[in-house]
Write an enzyme that holds these catalytic residues in place. Sequence first.
Site, PDB file in Angstrom:
ATOM      1  N   CYS A  98      -8.020  86.138  99.099  1.00  0.00           N
ATOM      2  CA  CYS A  98      -7.377  85.326  98.068  1.00  0.00           C
ATOM      3  C   CYS A  98      -7.623  83.839  98.308  1.00  0.00           C
ATOM      4  CB  CYS A  98      -5.866  85.586  98.044  1.00  0.00           C
ATOM      5  SG  CYS A  98      -5.406  87.229  97.497  1.00  0.00           S
ATOM      6  N   ARG A 158      -7.050  77.169 104.581  1.00  0.00           N
ATOM      7  CA  ARG A 158      -6.345  77.905 105.624  1.00  0.00           C
ATOM      8  C   ARG A 158      -7.187  77.757 106.884  1.00  0.00           C
ATOM      9  NH1 ARG A 158      -4.731  84.238 104.992  1.00  0.00           N
ATOM     10  NH2 ARG A 158      -3.565  83.455 103.239  1.00  0.00           N
ATOM     11  N   ARG A 178      -9.188  87.541 103.961  1.00  0.00           N
ATOM     12  CA  ARG A 178      -9.107  86.323 104.758  1.00  0.00           C
ATOM     13  C   ARG A 178      -8.680  86.596 106.195  1.00  0.00           C
ATOM     14  NH1 ARG A 178      -8.143  81.180 101.169  1.00  0.00           N
ATOM     15  NH2 ARG A 178      -8.025  80.243 103.205  1.00  0.00           N
ATOM     16  N   ILE A 220       3.692  75.972 102.950  1.00  0.00           N
ATOM     17  CA  ILE A 220       2.709  76.677 103.771  1.00  0.00           C
ATOM     18  C   ILE A 220       1.299  76.527 103.206  1.00  0.00           C
ATOM     19  CG2 ILE A 220       2.116  78.872 104.855  1.00  0.00           C
ATOM     20  CD1 ILE A 220       4.805  77.715 105.748  1.00  0.00           C
ATOM     21  N   ARG A 251      -4.456  94.932  97.243  1.00  0.00           N
ATOM     22  CA  ARG A 251      -4.585  94.462  98.613  1.00  0.00           C
ATOM     23  C   ARG A 251      -3.283  94.611  99.392  1.00  0.00           C
ATOM     24  NH1 ARG A 251      -5.300  89.073  99.100  1.00  0.00           N
ATOM     25  NH2 ARG A 251      -5.651  89.556 101.285  1.00  0.00           N
ATOM     26  N   LYS A 287       1.525  95.626 105.570  1.00  0.00           N
ATOM     27  CA  LYS A 287       0.123  95.222 105.577  1.00  0.00           C
ATOM     28  C   LYS A 287      -0.137  94.184 106.661  1.00  0.00           C
ATOM     29  CE  LYS A 287      -1.550  91.846 103.163  1.00  0.00           C
ATOM     30  NZ  LYS A 287      -2.611  90.864 102.892  1.00  0.00           N
ATOM     31  N   ASN A 288       0.738  93.189 106.753  1.00  0.00           N
ATOM     32  CA  ASN A 288       0.515  92.083 107.685  1.00  0.00           C
ATOM     33  C   ASN A 288       0.753  92.478 109.139  1.00  0.00           C
ATOM     34  OD1 ASN A 288      -0.167  90.373 105.584  1.00  0.00           O
ATOM     35  ND2 ASN A 288       1.933  89.623 105.315  1.00  0.00           N
ATOM     36  N   ASP A 309       4.995  84.467 101.225  1.00  0.00           N
ATOM     37  CA  ASP A 309       4.544  85.630 100.473  1.00  0.00           C
ATOM     38  C   ASP A 309       5.566  86.105  99.451  1.00  0.00           C
ATOM     39  OD1 ASP A 309       2.124  85.673 101.715  1.00  0.00           O
ATOM     40  OD2 ASP A 309       2.500  87.425 102.958  1.00  0.00           O
TER      41      ASP A 309
END
Length: 418
Positions: free
Chosen positions: A116, A121, A92, A329, A399, A22-23, A307
Site C-alpha cells: 500500500c 515509510r 511493504r 504515523i 491483504r 496479519k501483523n 490501522d
Amino acid sequence: MAVYIIEGSTPLHGNIRVHGAKNAALPVLAAALLPPESEIEGCPRLSDTAAAMNILRSLGCRVEQQPDSTAQVDSRPAQGWEIPESCMREMRSSIIFLGAILTRYGRARVSFPGGCELGPRPIDLHLAALERMGAVIREDHGALDCTVPMGRLHGAEIVLSFPSVGATQNVLIAAVLAEGRTILRGAAQEPEIDDLIRFLNGAGARIRQDFAGTLIVDGVDSLHAVRHRVIPDRIAAATYLCCAAAAGGSITVEGCVPAHLAAVLPPLEQAGCRVRTWRDAVAITVPKRLGSLGWVRTMPYPGFPTDAQAPVMTMAAVGDGTSIFVENIFESRYKHAGELNRLGAKIKLEGKVAVIEGVPQLSGAPVSAEDLRGGAALVIAGLAAQGETQVMHPQYIDRGYAYFEENLRALGADVYRI
C-alpha cells in the site's frame, strides 16, 4: 475486475470470530526461516500471508497451509539468500525477511518493498540497526546488497529514535542467532512484538524485557522446531465493531483480546455505543444516532492504532457533531477521505488533521479502494449508506481481511463480491 456490491442501511446482528493477526503472522513467517520446522496455528488466509509464504518458497523452504489455517514451514532445504523483486513488491512488510536471511546466511539481496502507498515509510532504522550488528549494506540498482564480513552478526546496543514495529522485529529476528548480547532500547511495544518473542523463545531463543521496556537478546547457536499460535487480529476486531457502529445493530466479536483494543473502545463509547468485554470477546450495542468522537490521535501502541483510523473515521462520518482526527504515523493515510466524501460525508483535510462533520445519511455511489484499511472503511460506509455502493479494487482488502464479505453476510449485511 472484481468489485464489492453493497446494499446499505441494514443493521447488523449476531456473532463473528476474528482470524489470526496479519501483523503478527508476517514476522513469524519471516522468523520461520531460522528453526528447522515451524507449525504456525491461526495463520490467516490473506494475500499478504500468501506473499510471505511465496518468499519462503523462493528461498527453498517447504511451506503448506492446512484447511484449518495452520501453516507448516520446513526451512531445512532452504539455500537461497535473494528474494525475487516480484515477491518483494507484493507487500511493504517484506523487508522483515532481511534480518532472517542475513543471520542465517551472512548475506542477503532484496529489492525495496512494495504494498500500500501510505507515504514515506523509511527503512533507515532497519538498516542502521543491522549495520551496528556487523552487516555491510549498499544499494545496487534499486536493491539492497547485504553481507556480514565476519560471517556471523554480533550483538550490539541499539537505540531506535522511533518505536518502529518493523525495525524492532528485524532486530529481534537477527539477534537471536547473533554472537553475544543485543540490547534494544526504544523498541515498539505492540502485541505483535510480544507474539514474535513468544515464537522465537518457543524455538529456543533467549529474549527478555526489563522493567523499562528494553529488549535484551542473548544469542544462541541454533533454534529447534516450534509450534505456535498467532494472536487474534485486533484491527479486524476493531473493523467489525466499526461496521456495526456505522450500520447500527448489536454484534459480538469473539476470539479477540479486549486488552489489545483498549485504545479503540473509548471512541466507540464516546459516540454513545454500549461496549461490554469478556475474557475473549467484545459486544457492542449501537444507539439510534451516534455522537461525536471528539479528538482521535494515532500513536504508537498503546495509543490509538493508525490501522484503525480509517474504519473509526467512517463511523464518525455518520455521527452527530464534529470529530477531529490527527494522523501521527503516516503522511498519506487519508486517501479514503475523498472517497467517503463521494458518498456524502463531510471531511476536510489540513495536513495531518481531518475534521469530520457528521451527516444524517450517506448515499451509495461507486468508490475505489486505494489501500487496505481505507478499502475496509469504504465497505463500512457502504453498509451505512442508503442505496447501492460499489467498492472497486477489493484486492487491497484481501491483504488484511479473510472472508470479509462472507462474515458480513453472516451478520445480516447485503454485500457481495462479483
